[in-house]
Design an enzyme around this catalytic site. Structure first.
Site, PDB file in Angstrom:
ATOM      1  N   CYS A  11       0.818  -1.152  -0.034  1.00  0.00           N
ATOM      2  CA  CYS A  11       0.017  -0.129   0.091  1.00  0.00           C
ATOM      3  C   CYS A  11       0.726   1.243  -0.056  1.00  0.00           C
ATOM      4  O   CYS A  11       1.993   1.161  -0.035  1.00  0.00           O
ATOM      5  CB  CYS A  11      -0.794   0.166   1.254  1.00  0.00           C
ATOM      6  SG  CYS A  11      -1.531  -1.503   1.691  1.00  0.00           S
ATOM      7  N   GLY A  37      -0.929   0.731  -5.134  1.00  0.00           N
ATOM      8  CA  GLY A  37      -2.067   0.024  -4.520  1.00  0.00           C
ATOM      9  C   GLY A  37      -3.326   0.633  -5.542  1.00  0.00           C
ATOM     10  O   GLY A  37      -3.737   1.766  -5.491  1.00  0.00           O
ATOM     11  N   ASN A 112       0.893   0.567   5.948  1.00  0.00           N
ATOM     12  CA  ASN A 112       1.503  -0.075   4.577  1.00  0.00           C
ATOM     13  C   ASN A 112       2.484  -1.051   5.316  1.00  0.00           C
ATOM     14  O   ASN A 112       3.450  -0.685   5.879  1.00  0.00           O
ATOM     15  CB  ASN A 112       2.316   0.975   3.811  1.00  0.00           C
ATOM     16  CG  ASN A 112       3.259   0.428   2.724  1.00  0.00           C
ATOM     17  OD1 ASN A 112       4.342   1.021   2.644  1.00  0.00           O
ATOM     18  ND2 ASN A 112       2.676  -0.663   2.228  1.00  0.00           N
ATOM     19  N   GLY A 113       2.224  -2.342   4.913  1.00  0.00           N
ATOM     20  CA  GLY A 113       3.359  -3.318   5.311  1.00  0.00           C
ATOM     21  C   GLY A 113       2.500  -4.790   5.766  1.00  0.00           C
ATOM     22  O   GLY A 113       1.428  -4.794   5.418  1.00  0.00           O
ATOM     23  N   TYR A 253      11.686  -2.688  -8.193  1.00  0.00           N
ATOM     24  CA  TYR A 253      10.200  -2.623  -8.833  1.00  0.00           C
ATOM     25  C   TYR A 253       9.197  -1.932  -8.154  1.00  0.00           C
ATOM     26  O   TYR A 253       8.549  -1.209  -9.183  1.00  0.00           O
ATOM     27  CB  TYR A 253       9.698  -4.142  -8.730  1.00  0.00           C
ATOM     28  CG  TYR A 253       8.191  -4.210  -9.212  1.00  0.00           C
ATOM     29  CD1 TYR A 253       8.156  -4.083 -10.570  1.00  0.00           C
ATOM     30  CD2 TYR A 253       7.060  -4.424  -8.118  1.00  0.00           C
ATOM     31  CE1 TYR A 253       6.602  -4.269 -10.881  1.00  0.00           C
ATOM     32  CE2 TYR A 253       5.864  -4.614  -8.711  1.00  0.00           C
ATOM     33  CZ  TYR A 253       5.779  -4.273  -9.989  1.00  0.00           C
ATOM     34  OH  TYR A 253       4.463  -4.580 -10.385  1.00  0.00           O
TER      35      TYR A 253
END
Ligand code: AMP
Ligand code: SF4
Length: 462
Positions: A11, A37, A112-113, A253
């Site tokens: 995210c 996301g 996020n994670g 990426y």
């Protein structure tokens, strides 16, 4: 379903404090984090009378927020979130930010994670009568903050909650009077602080800061909790054990090339890794091409290092959904063909080097080698700007289980045969450190050396 299968989230987060029309600024910032996301998004904002209002829906930021939604989110502070689509969990109840009312008061949280000890902490809380409405780590984080003693105050409660959670998180918390931002003690996920007029912004990537015209101040440190309120920015360290294990896949990426993560430009990292790819495995070819967009920066580095012309051998259709998230292999194969088209006029009769950032299941490489051959390419040499991706990530990058990772199942030669290339080369792990000019990174998905305890996840390792 095993709860551990449900906790993968990739995210982006943003937090804004002391800025007029904060939600409108977040709306812009979230669009520059959209690559992190696309399943859904949300914004929570504090309005003039101190209440927190939240709007969140499935869909892209530009579709979820129109004038009606944004005008309902007035105020000078807010947090926002974009959520990655996985095939495992699509439930609306997992969209963020979460609004939580605890003993200490009402707040909103976005994260996020992935928290590796989530199940253990959740079970302990459930045994004390706490109920959870979603499978999200964020709700767990929120509950831990919510049950903390009121007398300690917000910062101590957030720090205490963060200390109980192991794994990867970049988290923003919004209360009536302040914005809080913290990163796990390993520093897996990026989070940067910027100045925006008289106020502040924190965001998962610096590209969001640039877009809204904020001035970059610094990265939030691993194990650090920032408190941003009417008195400015205050720093607290909730953990004494601090590492700098930034996720190498962020550089390879995930992040946008125009972002700078802990002092290293993502584009520069990728260009250097492309040059190292050539140095490690020089190849004679007529042209270098790339898998758009993720392989582009590395291909530039490869082409410059090898003095081989860079050409647009593959064209990307930007209007199709990402292939990676298709549920079946047959759909993924078709998806690659819908997404990428070979340029016959460029590759026909040529020896082609194709640079991509990574091979996960092998679907993309296999399809595109065939497409390039069909378009007349004489030789196709795959060059991958990352090491063999052979171990699952437990820190929020969803790449599936070990049996889905081609590098966990096959040798390099077998993968080369499977994708039908004339040759295949993966970048060394050492090159990731050189390209980032860092001595610490998380490279667990390449070598299996996980920086944290894996709790129950370790049973899935083999
Ligand atoms: P695959 O086709 O399964 O081998 O996937 C490789 C492609 O997916 C590469 O071109 C990458 O750009 C992209 N990719 C790598 N990691 C991820 C990820 N975690 N989520 C989505 N796409 C990814
Ligand atoms: Fe990133 Fe791989 Fe580490 Fe996961 S295991 S955090 S994808 S480097």
């Amino acid at each position: 379903m095993n709860c551990k299968d449900e906790l993968h989230e990739e995210c982006g987060v943003v937090g804004i404090y002391g800025v007029e029309h904060a939600a409108r600024v977040a709306f812009m910032a979230l669009q520059s984090l959209q690559h992190r996301g696309q399943q859904g998004c949300g914004i929570a904002a504090v309005d003039a009378d101190g209440s927190i209002r939240i709007h969140k829906e499935a869909g892209l930021v530009k579709d979820v927020f129109g004038e009606d939604e944004l005008s309902g989110l007035e105020g000078r502070s807010c947090i926002g979130h974009v959520r990655y689509p996985t095939t495992k969990v699509g439930g609306r109840e997992n969209l963020q930010p979460f609004g939580i009312t605890g003993k200490i008061g009402r707040f909103a949280l976005a994260h996020n994670g992935n928290i590796v000890n989530a199940e253990e902490v959740k079970l302990a809380m459930e045994s004390h009568g706490h109920l959870f409405s979603s499978t999200s780590d964020s709700e767990l984080f929120g509950h831990l903050i919510g049950v903390g003693p009121v007398s300690l105050g917000w910062a101590a409660n957030i720090g205490h909650a963060a200390n109980q959670l192991d794994g990867a998180y970049a988290t923003v918390v919004l209360t009536e009077n302040a914005l809080y931002a913290c990163r796990d003690k390993y520093g897996f996920r990026p989070l940067s602080l910027g100045r925006l007029g008289d106020g502040y912004i924190v965001a998962s990537e610096t590209c969001a800061l640039s877009l809204v015209g904020a001035e970059f101040i610094r990265d939030v440190e691993p194990g650090e909790l920032l408190v941003i309120d009417a008195d400015g920015v205050h720093s607290h360290h909730f953990s004494t054990e601090r590492k700098h294990r930034m996720c190498s896949m962020e550089y390879i990426y995930f992040a946008r090339p125009d972002s700078v993560i802990e002092g290293c430009s993502v584009h520069v990292f990728r260009k250097r890794s492309g040059a190292l790819l050539y140095q490690e495995c020089p190849t004679e070819a007529d042209l270098v091409t790339y898998v758009p967009e993720s392989g582009m920066s590395a291909a530039i580095g490869y082409s410059e290092a090898g003095k081989i012309p860079l050409q647009m051998g593959l064209l990307k259709n930007m209007y199709v959904a990402r292939t990676f998230i298709q549920p079946t292999q047959a759909m993924r194969n078709l998806g690659v063909r819908m997404k990428l088209s070979p340029m016959r006029s460029i590759v026909n009769g040529k020896r082609v080097v194709v640079v991509d950032d990574s091979i996960v299941r092998g679907t993309t490489s296999k399809q595109l080698v065939q497409m390039l051959r069909d378009a007349g390419a004489k030789e196709v040499h795959m060059r991958i700007a990352s090491p063999k991706y052979a171990w699952p990530c437990y820190y929020g990058i969803d790449t599936g289980t070990r049996d889905q990772l081609i590098a966990a199942q096959m040798s390099e030669q077998e993968i080369c045969d499977f994708i039908g290339a004339d040759s295949l080369y993966y970048l060394s792990e050492e090159a990731l450190f050189k390209a980032s000019e860092r001595t610490e990174l998380c490279t667990a998905c390449f070598g299996g050396g996980y920086p944290t305890d894996l709790y129950g996840y370790s049973e899935e390792k083999e």
